[in-house]
Design a protein around this motif. Structure first.
Motif, PDB file in Angstrom:
ATOM      1  N   LYS A   7       0.907  -1.247   0.078  1.00 51.77           N
ATOM      2  CA  LYS A   7       0.121  -0.002  -0.051  1.00 51.77           C
ATOM      3  C   LYS A   7       0.905   1.148   0.226  1.00 51.77           C
ATOM      4  CE  LYS A   7      -3.999   1.955   0.418  1.00 51.77           C
ATOM      5  NZ  LYS A   7      -5.082   2.033  -0.521  1.00 51.77           N
ATOM      6  N   LYS A   8       1.987   1.207   0.951  1.00 50.22           N
ATOM      7  CA  LYS A   8       3.027   2.521   1.040  1.00 50.22           C
ATOM      8  C   LYS A   8       3.716   2.865  -0.542  1.00 50.22           C
ATOM      9  CE  LYS A   8       6.799   4.064   3.575  1.00 50.22           C
ATOM     10  NZ  LYS A   8       7.874   3.658   4.498  1.00 50.22           N
ATOM     11  N   ALA A   9       3.971   1.698  -1.260  1.00 52.91           N
ATOM     12  CA  ALA A   9       4.471   1.830  -2.673  1.00 52.91           C
ATOM     13  C   ALA A   9       3.304   2.443  -3.448  1.00 52.91           C
ATOM     14  CB  ALA A   9       4.803   0.553  -3.216  1.00 52.91           C
ATOM     15  N   GLY A  10       2.200   2.252  -3.279  1.00 54.79           N
ATOM     16  CA  GLY A  10       1.007   3.031  -4.185  1.00 54.79           C
ATOM     17  C   GLY A  10       0.427   2.156  -4.977  1.00 54.79           C
ATOM     18  N   CYS A  11       0.405   0.611  -4.911  1.00 54.07           N
ATOM     19  CA  CYS A  11      -0.118  -0.314  -5.617  1.00 54.07           C
ATOM     20  C   CYS A  11      -1.426  -0.360  -5.329  1.00 54.07           C
ATOM     21  CB  CYS A  11       0.714  -1.577  -5.405  1.00 54.07           C
ATOM     22  SG  CYS A  11      -0.033  -2.996  -6.145  1.00 54.07           S
ATOM     23  N   LYS A  59       8.569  -4.878 -14.142  1.00 54.51           N
ATOM     24  CA  LYS A  59       9.685  -5.947 -13.786  1.00 54.51           C
ATOM     25  C   LYS A  59       9.040  -6.593 -12.779  1.00 54.51           C
ATOM     26  CE  LYS A  59      13.623  -2.765 -15.256  1.00 54.51           C
ATOM     27  NZ  LYS A  59      14.628  -2.233 -14.457  1.00 54.51           N
ATOM     28  N   PRO A  60       9.032  -7.859 -12.969  1.00 56.65           N
ATOM     29  CA  PRO A  60       8.490  -8.763 -11.801  1.00 56.65           C
ATOM     30  C   PRO A  60       9.432  -8.359 -10.540  1.00 56.65           C
ATOM     31  CG  PRO A  60       9.577 -10.216 -13.365  1.00 56.65           C
ATOM     32  CD  PRO A  60       9.500  -8.663 -13.873  1.00 56.65           C
ATOM     33  N   VAL A  61       8.685  -8.575  -9.461  1.00 58.99           N
ATOM     34  CA  VAL A  61       9.237  -8.469  -8.043  1.00 58.99           C
ATOM     35  C   VAL A  61       9.043  -9.613  -7.377  1.00 58.99           C
ATOM     36  CG1 VAL A  61       9.347  -7.427  -6.212  1.00 58.99           C
ATOM     37  CG2 VAL A  61       9.032  -5.922  -8.295  1.00 58.99           C
ATOM     38  N   LEU A  68       8.432  -1.166  -4.685  1.00 61.00           N
ATOM     39  CA  LEU A  68       8.861   0.511  -4.606  1.00 61.00           C
ATOM     40  C   LEU A  68       7.951   1.266  -5.470  1.00 61.00           C
ATOM     41  CD1 LEU A  68      12.755   0.201  -4.206  1.00 61.00           C
ATOM     42  CD2 LEU A  68      10.868   0.483  -2.280  1.00 61.00           C
ATOM     43  N   PRO A  69       7.752   2.596  -5.415  1.00 63.08           N
ATOM     44  CA  PRO A  69       7.046   3.466  -6.529  1.00 63.08           C
ATOM     45  C   PRO A  69       7.723   3.235  -7.916  1.00 63.08           C
ATOM     46  CG  PRO A  69       7.240   4.399  -4.411  1.00 63.08           C
ATOM     47  CD  PRO A  69       7.829   3.471  -4.228  1.00 63.08           C
ATOM     48  N   GLU A  70       9.164   2.943  -8.033  1.00 65.12           N
ATOM     49  CA  GLU A  70       9.899   2.900  -9.132  1.00 65.12           C
ATOM     50  C   GLU A  70       9.552   1.535  -9.833  1.00 65.12           C
ATOM     51  OE1 GLU A  70      12.021   3.167  -6.056  1.00 65.12           O
ATOM     52  OE2 GLU A  70      11.451   5.297  -6.184  1.00 65.12           O
TER      53      GLU A  70
END
Length: 162
Positions: A7-11, A59-61, A68-70
């Motif tokens: 949630k913090k990353a903005g997803c 890119k898969p994480v 991250l937001p990036e």
């Protein structure tokens, strides 16, 4: 804790790959993600995940803490499309679109779908051949028409010669 990192990353939509070793998402994790208004599309095949990443430019994480937001791709519209008994996710308006197209085949049975898939594959191979070799292939009876025309010309020429 992982849900807060997401949630913090903005997803707002999370795509989860299918795993043969473990369940892709526990019920508790899915509950917390739903509570935070994060949509989850799970059990995506590896080949489909590679195609999706190529299509929308992400890119898969592997580790949740690396989201991250990036690493997030921003799209205009995400929806669940229901067609018959199947549900499909549709992502449109990606900020970094790839050069891909999705063709969704539906049929009454597996044999019909396999036949349609072969036909599309053959058509795409012909298009690739034409782009690479820059040739023109006539169709729609053009060959038969030309043969009939030449045959008529030869027949009338022989008749006039006698």
């Amino acid at each position: 804790m992982e849900a807060y990192c997401i949630k913090k990353a903005g997803c707002i939509v999370l795509l989860i790959q299918k795993s043969i070793l473990r369940d892709t998402g526990s019920d508790l994790a899915l509950h917390f993600l739903a509570k935070m208004k994060i949509a989850v599309i799970k059990d995506i095949e590896l080949s489909d995940m590679e195609f999706i990443c190529k299509s929308i430019g992400c890119k898969p994480v592997a580790i949740v803490y690396h989201i991250l937001p990036e690493t997030i791709v921003y799209g205009k519209f995400v929806e669940e499309v229901v067609a018959g008994t199947s549900k499909d996710g549709k992502i449109t308006g990606s900020a970094t679109p790839g050069k891909t197209v999705t063709v969704l085949l539906r049929g009454s049975n597996k044999l019909v779908i396999e036949g349609a898939e072969r036909s599309i594959h053959n058509a795409l191979r012909i298009i690739c051949f034409l782009i690479e070799n820059k040739v023109l292939i006539t169709s729609g009876g053009a060959l038969e028409t030309e043969v009939a025309y030449v045959k008529n010309m030869l027949a009338s020429w022989n008749f006039l010669k006698d």
